[in-house]
Design an enzyme around this catalytic site. Structure first.
Site, PDB file in Angstrom:
ATOM      1  CG  HIS A  97      -1.831   1.176   1.304  1.00  0.00           C
ATOM      2  ND1 HIS A  97      -2.795   1.311   2.289  1.00  0.00           N
ATOM      3  CD2 HIS A  97      -1.925   2.309   0.556  1.00  0.00           C
ATOM      4  CE1 HIS A  97      -3.439   2.466   2.118  1.00  0.00           C
ATOM      5  NE2 HIS A  97      -2.918   3.095   1.089  1.00  0.00           N
ATOM      6  CD  GLU A 140       0.500   5.209  -0.695  1.00  0.00           C
ATOM      7  OE1 GLU A 140       1.275   5.267   0.274  1.00  0.00           O
ATOM      8  OE2 GLU A 140      -0.729   5.431  -0.605  1.00  0.00           O
ATOM      9  CG  HIS A 144       2.394   8.449   2.419  1.00  0.00           C
ATOM     10  ND1 HIS A 144       2.046   8.874   3.684  1.00  0.00           N
ATOM     11  CD2 HIS A 144       1.283   7.843   1.907  1.00  0.00           C
ATOM     12  CE1 HIS A 144       0.802   8.527   3.952  1.00  0.00           C
ATOM     13  NE2 HIS A 144       0.306   7.901   2.883  1.00  0.00           N
TER      14      HIS A 144
END
Length: 246
Positions: A97, A140, A144
């Protein structure tokens, strides 16, 4: 004794002495060297391969590697699930993930960076074995990866290194249909399969119906570490569904 004969004896004794001395020197020499061998230079290249260094992030305390059980995502999302991940014939089990930078309390997200916000399609495809959705890769990175202080290439290289650090227990590698599972049993299986990982450094999460993720806490050098805040998000149910692929 005639002088000529004496001279021959002296010459013979000298030759014998030289031969003995040479033999003794040969025995003293380390095995595998030749008379012309020179000691290895401290600057001589080491022929053995060296592992590439781990990219060093900055501005946070540690990472969380989030491994999603793909069949749970596909079942929960139904027709709206990503087709790269969930289309008929896809058989993913645990996938990445994300790799999330964390503070000891809380986490950064959507940070300013000099790196591009978009990820080239070819770069995203290089991760398709562990992150099958290109949309997930881009998301992502923006949410992040932008907060790690790393370049795109270093961030995605780090994701793969992190995956290589975590062993998925053999009983959970294939996305086969199985009975209801106890999240604590799955957690214990991960702890047993990964020396150095402790129960306070991992969280198994669930929603109302399905087991969703295994989250493993890692240092910036990708060693296991404790993370009380992440561990508190562990599923407290005694049994949840862990579906297989359709």
């Amino acid at each position: 004794m005639p002088a000529g004969k004496l001279a021959r004896y002296v010459l013979l004794a000298a030759l014998i002495g030289i031969t003995v001395l040479t033999y003794l020197r040969e025995q003293d020499r380390p095995h595998g060297t030749s008379p012309s061998s020179s000691p290895p230079s401290e600057h001589q290249a080491d022929p053995s391969p060296r592992p590439s260094p781990i990219p060093a992030g900055s501005g946070f305390d540690y990472y969380v590697l989030a491994l999603s059980w793909s069949p749970s995502y596909c079942a929960a999302e139904g027709p709206s699930a990503n087709r790269q991940q969930c289309a008929s014939g896809k058989s993913y089990g645990f996938i990445v993930h994300g790799l999330w930078p964390q503070y000891e309390r809380g986490y950064p997200q959507d940070c300013d960076t000099s790196q591009p916000r978009d990820v080239p399609f070819a770069r995203a495809k290089q991760l398709s074995d562990i992150m099958p959705s290109t949309g997930l890769v881009v998301h992502e990175w923006r949410k992040h990866g932008s907060c790690t202080g790393l370049s795109q290439d270093d961030y995605f290289t780090l994701i793969r290194k992190a995956v290589e650090q975590v062993s998925i227990p053999s009983a959970y590698r294939q996305p086969t249909q199985r009975p209801l599972v106890n999240p604590l049993v799955l957690e214990q299986a991960f702890v047993s399969a990964n020396p150095g990982l402790t129960p306070d450094g991992i969280a198994v999460t669930c929603d109302r119906d399905y087991l969703r993720e295994v989250r493993v806490c890692l240092t910036k050098d990708l060693n296991f570490r404790i993370c009380p805040e992440v561990e508190r998000a562990s599923c407290r149910k005694r049994s949840v569904e862990m579906p297989g692929t359709q």
